[in-house]
Design a protein around this motif. Sequence first.
Motif, PDB file in Angstrom:
ATOM      1  N   THR A  42       0.833  -1.201   0.000  1.00 50.04           N
ATOM      2  CA  THR A  42       0.000   0.000   0.000  1.00 50.04           C
ATOM      3  C   THR A  42       0.867   1.250   0.000  1.00 50.04           C
ATOM      4  OG1 THR A  42      -1.714  -1.184   1.238  1.00 50.04           O
ATOM      5  CG2 THR A  42      -1.853   1.212   1.201  1.00 50.04           C
ATOM      6  N   ASP A  43       0.564   2.166  -0.913  1.00 50.17           N
ATOM      7  CA  ASP A  43       1.249   3.455  -0.904  1.00 50.17           C
ATOM      8  C   ASP A  43       0.223   4.552  -0.633  1.00 50.17           C
ATOM      9  OD1 ASP A  43      -0.071   3.883  -3.307  1.00 50.17           O
ATOM     10  OD2 ASP A  43       1.709   3.691  -4.560  1.00 50.17           O
ATOM     11  N   ASP A  44       0.583   5.806  -0.897  1.00 47.80           N
ATOM     12  CA  ASP A  44      -0.332   6.885  -0.544  1.00 47.80           C
ATOM     13  C   ASP A  44      -1.525   6.979  -1.484  1.00 47.80           C
ATOM     14  OD1 ASP A  44       1.041   7.798  -2.738  1.00 47.80           O
ATOM     15  OD2 ASP A  44       1.594   9.730  -1.872  1.00 47.80           O
ATOM     16  N   THR A  45      -1.541   6.203  -2.573  1.00 49.68           N
ATOM     17  CA  THR A  45      -2.695   6.145  -3.469  1.00 49.68           C
ATOM     18  C   THR A  45      -3.642   5.019  -3.072  1.00 49.68           C
ATOM     19  OG1 THR A  45      -1.452   7.065  -5.316  1.00 49.68           O
ATOM     20  CG2 THR A  45      -3.406   5.763  -5.863  1.00 49.68           C
ATOM     21  N   GLY A  98      -2.687  -0.978  12.429  1.00 46.66           N
ATOM     22  CA  GLY A  98      -2.942   0.172  11.565  1.00 46.66           C
ATOM     23  C   GLY A  98      -4.030  -0.028  10.536  1.00 46.66           C
ATOM     24  N   LEU A  99      -4.969  -0.937  10.792  1.00 51.38           N
ATOM     25  CA  LEU A  99      -5.999  -1.227   9.799  1.00 51.38           C
ATOM     26  C   LEU A  99      -7.013  -0.095   9.617  1.00 51.38           C
ATOM     27  CD1 LEU A  99      -6.686  -5.038  10.277  1.00 51.38           C
ATOM     28  CD2 LEU A  99      -4.906  -3.871   8.977  1.00 51.38           C
ATOM     29  N   PRO A 100      -7.375   0.654  10.666  1.00 52.85           N
ATOM     30  CA  PRO A 100      -8.295   1.774  10.414  1.00 52.85           C
ATOM     31  C   PRO A 100      -7.747   2.777   9.410  1.00 52.85           C
ATOM     32  CG  PRO A 100      -8.277   1.247  12.749  1.00 52.85           C
ATOM     33  CD  PRO A 100      -7.175   0.450  12.123  1.00 52.85           C
ATOM     34  N   GLU A 101      -6.466   3.083   9.504  1.00 56.70           N
ATOM     35  CA  GLU A 101      -5.879   4.035   8.564  1.00 56.70           C
ATOM     36  C   GLU A 101      -5.834   3.454   7.147  1.00 56.70           C
ATOM     37  OE1 GLU A 101      -4.571   3.229  11.532  1.00 56.70           O
ATOM     38  OE2 GLU A 101      -5.082   5.118  12.557  1.00 56.70           O
ATOM     39  N   LEU A 102      -5.545   2.159   7.035  1.00 51.32           N
ATOM     40  CA  LEU A 102      -5.568   1.535   5.714  1.00 51.32           C
ATOM     41  C   LEU A 102      -6.981   1.562   5.131  1.00 51.32           C
ATOM     42  CD1 LEU A 102      -3.251  -1.600   6.037  1.00 51.32           C
ATOM     43  CD2 LEU A 102      -2.738   0.606   4.970  1.00 51.32           C
ATOM     44  N   ALA A 103      -7.977   1.285   5.964  1.00 53.24           N
ATOM     45  CA  ALA A 103      -9.366   1.305   5.482  1.00 53.24           C
ATOM     46  C   ALA A 103      -9.718   2.680   4.923  1.00 53.24           C
ATOM     47  CB  ALA A 103     -10.324   0.923   6.608  1.00 53.24           C
ATOM     48  N   GLU A 104      -9.272   3.728   5.586  1.00 55.00           N
ATOM     49  CA  GLU A 104      -9.532   5.078   5.088  1.00 55.00           C
ATOM     50  C   GLU A 104      -8.888   5.284   3.714  1.00 55.00           C
ATOM     51  OE1 GLU A 104      -7.903   7.446   8.183  1.00 55.00           O
ATOM     52  OE2 GLU A 104      -9.704   7.344   9.448  1.00 55.00           O
ATOM     53  N   ARG A 105      -7.674   4.765   3.541  1.00 58.93           N
ATOM     54  CA  ARG A 105      -6.977   4.935   2.266  1.00 58.93           C
ATOM     55  C   ARG A 105      -7.683   4.182   1.150  1.00 58.93           C
ATOM     56  NH1 ARG A 105      -0.741   4.750   2.961  1.00 58.93           N
ATOM     57  NH2 ARG A 105      -1.549   6.131   4.582  1.00 58.93           N
TER      58      ARG A 105
END
Length: 371
Positions: free
Chosen positions: A23-26, A70-77
Motif C-alpha cells: 500500500t502506498d499513498d494512493t 494500523g488497519l483503520p488508517e488503511l481502510a480510510e486509504r
Amino acid sequence: MTANLTTEKPTQQIRFRHLHRLTDDTGLLEHAIGRIPRRAEGYTTDDNARALWACIEWIDLDAELAEAEGLPELAERYAGFLYWARKPDGRFHNNYDYERRPESEYPSDDCLGRTIWALARTISVPFGNRLAPAVPDLLAHAFPAARTMISPRGWAYALAACALLERSGGASGGQDDAVLPFSGERVRSLAAELKSRLLDKYRREAGPGWRWFEPVMTYSNGLLPWALFEAHAAFGWSDALAAARDTFRFLAERMAAPSGAIRPIGNRGWGTREGTARWDQQPIEAFKLALAAEAGYRVTGEREYRETALACRAWFHGRNDCGAAIADPADGSCCDGLTPDGPNANRGAESTIAYLLTEAVARRLGGAENG
C-alpha cells in the motif's frame, strides 16, 4: 462433502505487514515480485475494494489487533481510492497505471458488485461511521447500477450486499436517509431480482451429474452459493437455500482431493462435465469456498460446513497437493498459487487478501489460534 480436514494450526499471531508493504499513498498495488511491490503493474479498484473488506472484517473481529496493525488508517486509504475511482454512471473504473492514469478497459460487473459488497460491509459495522459520508454516498451512488450487471458473480456480490443491508438495518433506518437514500423496499426488490437471475441460470444449466449455474466452473465459484445462503438468511427464501445447498455440495465435491484436503479448481482448464483441472490452484478459490461454507454453517448449523471452511484455511498452511505452506502469518502474505512445481513465490494483492479473509472466517468459526 469434505470431512475430517482440520490440521495443526499455526500459533503465530497474524500480522498485516505485507498489506502495508503493498500500500502506498494512493492505495493498494496489484502485484508483487516475491514480497516486493511491482509498481509498474499499478492499481485496481477490485483489489482496493477487497482490501477495504479485509480491514473491516478484522476491525469488526478484533479491534485491538486492528488498531495495533494500523488497519483503520488503511481502510480510510482504500475507501479514498474507491471514491476517486467512481464514475458518473455509478460504476467504478477498475485499472490504473502507477501514474494514476486510468487504463483502457471494458466495464467490469465483478468490480461493481465487489465494491458494492465492500461498501455495504463497511456501513454495517460501527467503524463505518468514521468513513461517513463518503462510504454511504458511494454505496447510494453505485446501488442503482447493480440492475445493469450481466455477470453472475456481480449479481452474487450485490445480492449478498442486499442481504447484509436487510440484516444490519442499513436499508431500513440504520443509516440517515439523507446519507443513504434508498429504502428497504428497494433493497428487497433488487435482491429478489438478483436471486431470480441466479436461480434461472441454475435451472437452465443443472442436470444429472451437473449441479451448477454455468457450463464451466471457472473462478470465484464459491460466491454463487454464498450469495444464496446469505439471501435465505436475510429474506427466508427457501428456493435460495435449496439451490445454495445443492450447488455448495457439488462445488465442495469438485474441490476435494482423494486425501480429503481441499483442491481448488485449476485455471488450466477449469471444471467441466468431463473433469476438473488440477493446476494451477489459486488462493481466491479456497477463500470463496470458505466464505460459502461459513454462510452454510451459519444457516444450517451442520458441522460439515464448518469442517470445509477450516479445511480451506488448512490449504494455506500446507494441507494441499504440494504439502507446502503458501501463507506466512508473520507478515500476512500469501503466494499467488500452487503449480505442479510448488508455490508461485510472488505474493500479490488478491492472494494476500484471500488469505487474510480466510483467517477471518476461521476466527469467526473458532478454528484459528491468534497468539
